[in-house]
Design a protein around this motif. Structure first.
Motif, PDB file in Angstrom:
ATOM      1  N   GLY A 292       0.769  -1.148   0.084  1.00  0.00           N
ATOM      2  CA  GLY A 292       0.196  -0.076   0.039  1.00  0.00           C
ATOM      3  C   GLY A 292       0.792   1.517   0.063  1.00  0.00           C
ATOM      4  N   TYR A 523     -11.462  -1.017  -3.622  1.00  0.00           N
ATOM      5  CA  TYR A 523     -11.055  -1.510  -2.261  1.00  0.00           C
ATOM      6  C   TYR A 523     -11.241  -3.194  -2.238  1.00  0.00           C
ATOM      7  CZ  TYR A 523     -11.646  -2.093   2.672  1.00  0.00           C
ATOM      8  OH  TYR A 523     -11.238  -2.547   4.142  1.00  0.00           O
ATOM      9  N   GLU A 526      -8.308  -4.867  -3.885  1.00  0.00           N
ATOM     10  CA  GLU A 526      -6.978  -4.793  -3.449  1.00  0.00           C
ATOM     11  C   GLU A 526      -7.178  -5.619  -2.228  1.00  0.00           C
ATOM     12  OE1 GLU A 526      -3.167  -3.013  -3.166  1.00  0.00           O
ATOM     13  OE2 GLU A 526      -4.710  -3.078  -4.707  1.00  0.00           O
ATOM     14  N   SER A 530      -3.870  -8.302  -2.271  1.00  0.00           N
ATOM     15  CA  SER A 530      -2.943  -7.984  -1.397  1.00  0.00           C
ATOM     16  C   SER A 530      -2.682  -9.051  -0.098  1.00  0.00           C
ATOM     17  CB  SER A 530      -3.008  -6.626  -0.802  1.00  0.00           C
ATOM     18  OG  SER A 530      -2.938  -5.584  -1.666  1.00  0.00           O
ATOM     19  N   ARG A 654      -7.269   1.620  -2.625  1.00  0.00           N
ATOM     20  CA  ARG A 654      -6.075   0.702  -2.321  1.00  0.00           C
ATOM     21  C   ARG A 654      -5.247   1.206  -1.022  1.00  0.00           C
ATOM     22  NH1 ARG A 654      -2.583   1.621  -7.084  1.00  0.00           N
ATOM     23  NH2 ARG A 654      -1.266   0.005  -6.104  1.00  0.00           N
ATOM     24  N   VAL A 655      -5.168   2.302  -0.711  1.00  0.00           N
ATOM     25  CA  VAL A 655      -4.549   2.877   0.629  1.00  0.00           C
ATOM     26  C   VAL A 655      -5.459   2.251   1.920  1.00  0.00           C
ATOM     27  CG1 VAL A 655      -3.673   4.735   1.931  1.00  0.00           C
ATOM     28  CG2 VAL A 655      -3.507   4.780  -0.414  1.00  0.00           C
ATOM     29  N   ASP A 658      -5.204  -1.689   2.063  1.00  0.00           N
ATOM     30  CA  ASP A 658      -3.893  -2.076   2.458  1.00  0.00           C
ATOM     31  C   ASP A 658      -3.634  -1.796   3.875  1.00  0.00           C
ATOM     32  OD1 ASP A 658      -2.924  -3.334   0.046  1.00  0.00           O
ATOM     33  OD2 ASP A 658      -2.459  -1.338  -0.646  1.00  0.00           O
TER      34      ASP A 658
END
Length: 699
Positions: A292, A523, A526, A530, A654-655, A658
């Motif tokens: 992230g 979201y 990810e 991830s 995404r931030v 993660d």
């Protein structure tokens, strides 16, 4: 920029004048209704009903005339077909040539009719948009919800132009049979490629006109809209010349290569991020922060790269390559330095080197309109290919040896490979990229042409003043002079947004819903990608190679799925219908991903992951396709453009995703799956509720 009122007057066929929509009258009515409502003299519901009745009448007038002319053309083709049958039995070269000319004349009339429909369709779209601005989309909700799918809808006749394909097909087939072959027994149905090689020029013009009119969502256009690169109306000759001077094929290729490499760089570390974090003494779930951190930096880099591209394309790409080279080098060195901060700094630098805003902007500003859709499709294809190649490449880098003090293994090799890839790209960029000519440079480079153009314009203007004084006086008497219309001709109405706040003010409720949907799908994707290495290792004991293969297979579904949706499904259903169904499928995939019992099996995980990922991919394409259609034209250019807003929404998702993985990791790997899926579930339900609430405005 010529406003539409003037364009309609200049381009309409004089003998058909009374069959065009009365755009000027409707525009005056919009203004009157707005003033009456402000003064309290009219009820809003009555206004909606009265204006919709007037618009119905205008559309009906246009449609009935269109159908009448289409029938006349079809009858002429039938008569010519009878003549053709006789001539094929008794061939006469001179008469065959005359017959072909008659077919061409019919083609010219069909072309004129298509342009008639195109002008009226544009007028309808513009008057709806004008009413929307005045009344906050209330009219669009009411009008489209009551007429778009009605069995007697005449809107379908205008926008789908039912029957034209059959007329074009008949004309193409007969001209193809007459041209060169002079009555051969073969037809375009026996040799489809023949239709492309022996077409009369008028057929090319007709097909171009039909393509412009339909705006059909075939695979190429579907991918282009997926890139959210806004495609404007057909440019003038001068604009097209400017586009050709800017365009450089190798520079476009370098932008697409940059997109591909960046996506490879993003996903090449996913299969090994958990192992790398444990090698440095951290928990496996710290992989969320490692993955992230690149997205965190991209939130900021997207803005400054978008602003930088106003002045140059070459310099941002050079800067991006250098920063990515340094970032990947630090990522690889972190292993031998035994430093998690160095690894995170490396990934942050990689995010600061994200030039996707520049890549999008180059295609939007410097690629000629005639091939911009192909370039946009290339952008999406390069992204999808990079997304698949990243994990696949990681699966191949399973080795362990040393070169002097440097450790080369599955954790560090992705960094070294990408560092050398960016170095090679930088050299190629420096040798081959050509900085495009800016607007001012193009204009100054051809002063003679501009002078001649201005001279002709002045001459035409003078003639118009002497020959048509009554027309201009009448315009002024009506108080509706097109040149002085504050909404159509004002520079402010076409000026790009200059700040985040001004861009936000341009977002309508339907656009906000679509950005929420974009946030949700990014979201969910990810979270899936991830945490895949941690989840599969904990529950199934998968190796890095197994995770890499799984992620590569997911990535490879992107283009085939988009091909099916863009070529077939999108032509059978409305975008908003596909949008809602895709959201429900994403919700289904998320629900199936939860661990409900003590056992969690590979089939459950793989099937739910495929449903979530494929549905999210379909949703992304449909969502961005809709977004490109309804977003304000002021967000088509400038620093704070539609592409930047969607990128920021996706990057922020995404931030957050993660960060959620890393925080959930503190509660233990056994709880990671359900805890990270729960926010996905809530956001997905919220986006479905928002879609249903704004369904009638998603058009």
């Amino acid at each position: 920029m010529v406003n539409f009122g003037k364009k309609l007057t200049a381009n309409r066929v004089q003998e058909w004048e009374r069959y065009y929509i009365n755009y000027k009258l409707m525009k005056k009515k919009v203004k009157q209704f707005a003033e009456q409502i402000q003064e309290g003299g009219q009820d809003r519901r009555r206004v909606l009903k009265e204006f919709s009745r007037m618009l119905d009448d205008q559309i009906e007038k246009t449609v009935l005339f269109f159908l009448e002319q289409q029938g006349i053309i079809a009858h002429r083709i039938q008569e010519l077909g009878d003549q053709r049958t006789i001539l094929l039995e008794q061939p006469d070269i001179s008469k065959l040539s005359e017959l072909r000319e008659e077919y061409s004349a019919v083609g010219q009339d069909l072309l004129k009719l298509l342009r008639f429909v195109d002008l009226n369709a544009t007028g309808i779209r513009k008057i709806l948009k004008k009413f929307d601005k005045r009344f906050g989309y209330k009219f669009t909700d009411y009008y489209l919800s009551t007429r778009s799918n009605h069995p007697y809808s005449q809107l379908q006749q205008v926008f789908k132009h039912v029957g034209v394909a059959a007329v074009v097909g008949a004309l193409s087939r007969n001209l193809a049979d007459l041209q060169e072959r002079q009555g051969s027994y073969l037809s375009i149905y026996d040799q489809p490629s023949t239709a492309l090689t022996v077409q009369d020029p008028v057929i090319y013009l007709i097909h171009a006109s039909v393509d412009k009119l339909t705006r059909s969502t075939n695979f190429l256009q579907y991918l282009g809209q997926h890139a959210l690169i806004v495609h404007e109306d057909v440019p003038s000759a001068e604009e097209d010349q400017v586009d050709d001077k800017r365009y450089h094929f190798m520079s476009l290729l370098l932008n697409l290569a940059n997109t591909f490499l960046y996506m490879v760089n993003t996903y090449i570390i996913v299969p090994t991020a958990d192992d790398y974090s444990m090698s440095l003494g951290a928990a496996a779930t710290v992989c969320g922060i490692i993955i992230g951190s690149m997205a965190v930096a991209q939130v900021f880099s997207s803005v400054y790269f978008s602003a930088w591209s106003n002045r140059s394309y070459f310099k941002p790409l050079v800067f991006s390559s250098i920063v990515l080279f340094l970032g990947n080098t630090l990522y690889a060195l972190a292993y031998d330095l035994d430093s998690l901060p160095i690894l995170l700094i490396g990934r942050l630098l990689c995010g600061l080197g994200s030039a996707r805003a520049v890549n999008r902007r180059y295609i939007s500003d410097c690629v000629p309109l005639k091939i911009r859709m192909q370039a946009s499709a290339g952008f999406v294809s390069a992204s999808a290919l990079g997304m698949a190649c990243g994990p696949a490449l990681a699966g191949l880098l399973q080795t362990n040896f040393k070169i002097y003090a440097l450790t080369i293994n599955q954790d560090t090799l992705p960094g070294w490979v990408m560092a050398f890839a960016w170095l090679a790209y930088l050299i190629w960029l420096w040798i081959s990229f050509k900085e495009p000519i800016r607007d001012t440079e193009v204009k100054h480079s051809s002063p003679d042409v501009d002078a001649g153009h201005d001279e002709n314009e002045s001459l035409e203007s003078g003639l118009m003043q002497h020959l048509l004084p009554s027309s201009e006086q009448k315009q002024n008497e009506d108080g509706d002079d097109e040149c002085n219309d504050s909404e159509d001709a004002s520079e402010d109405s076409h000026r790009p947004a200059t700040s985040v706040a001004s861009a936000y003010r341009l977002l309508t409720p339907s656009v906000k819903v679509q950005l929420l949907i974009y946030f949700m799908l990014k979201y969910a994707m990810e979270i899936l990608l991830s945490e895949s290495s941690v989840i599969t290792s904990y529950y199934f004991g998968w190796s890095t190679s197994s995770v890499a293969i799984f992620l590569a297979i997911l990535g490879l579904t992107v283009l085939p799925v988009n091909a099916v949706i863009g070529t077939y499904i999108s032509n059978m259903f409305e975008d908003r219908q596909l949008l809602l169904v895709s959201e429900i499928l994403v919700l289904l995939g998320i629900v199936l991903s939860f661990q409900f019992t003590s056992s969690y099996t590979v089939p459950q995980y793989v099937c739910s992951a495929l449903i979530t990922f494929v549905a999210a991919e379909v949703l992304e394409g449909v969502n961005l396709s809709l977004l490109s259609q309804v977003m304000s034209s002021r967000l088509a250019r400038g620093t704070y453009n539609g592409g930047l807003l969607s990128t920021e929404a996706g990057t922020l998702a995404r931030v957050v995703a993660d960060g959620t993985i890393t925080l959930a990791g503190y509660l233990g790997e056994s709880k990671l799956l359900n805890i990270t899926l729960f926010p996905s579930l809530l956001i997905c339900v919220a986006s479905i509720a928002a879609t249903i609430r704004n369904y009638n405005s998603l058009f």
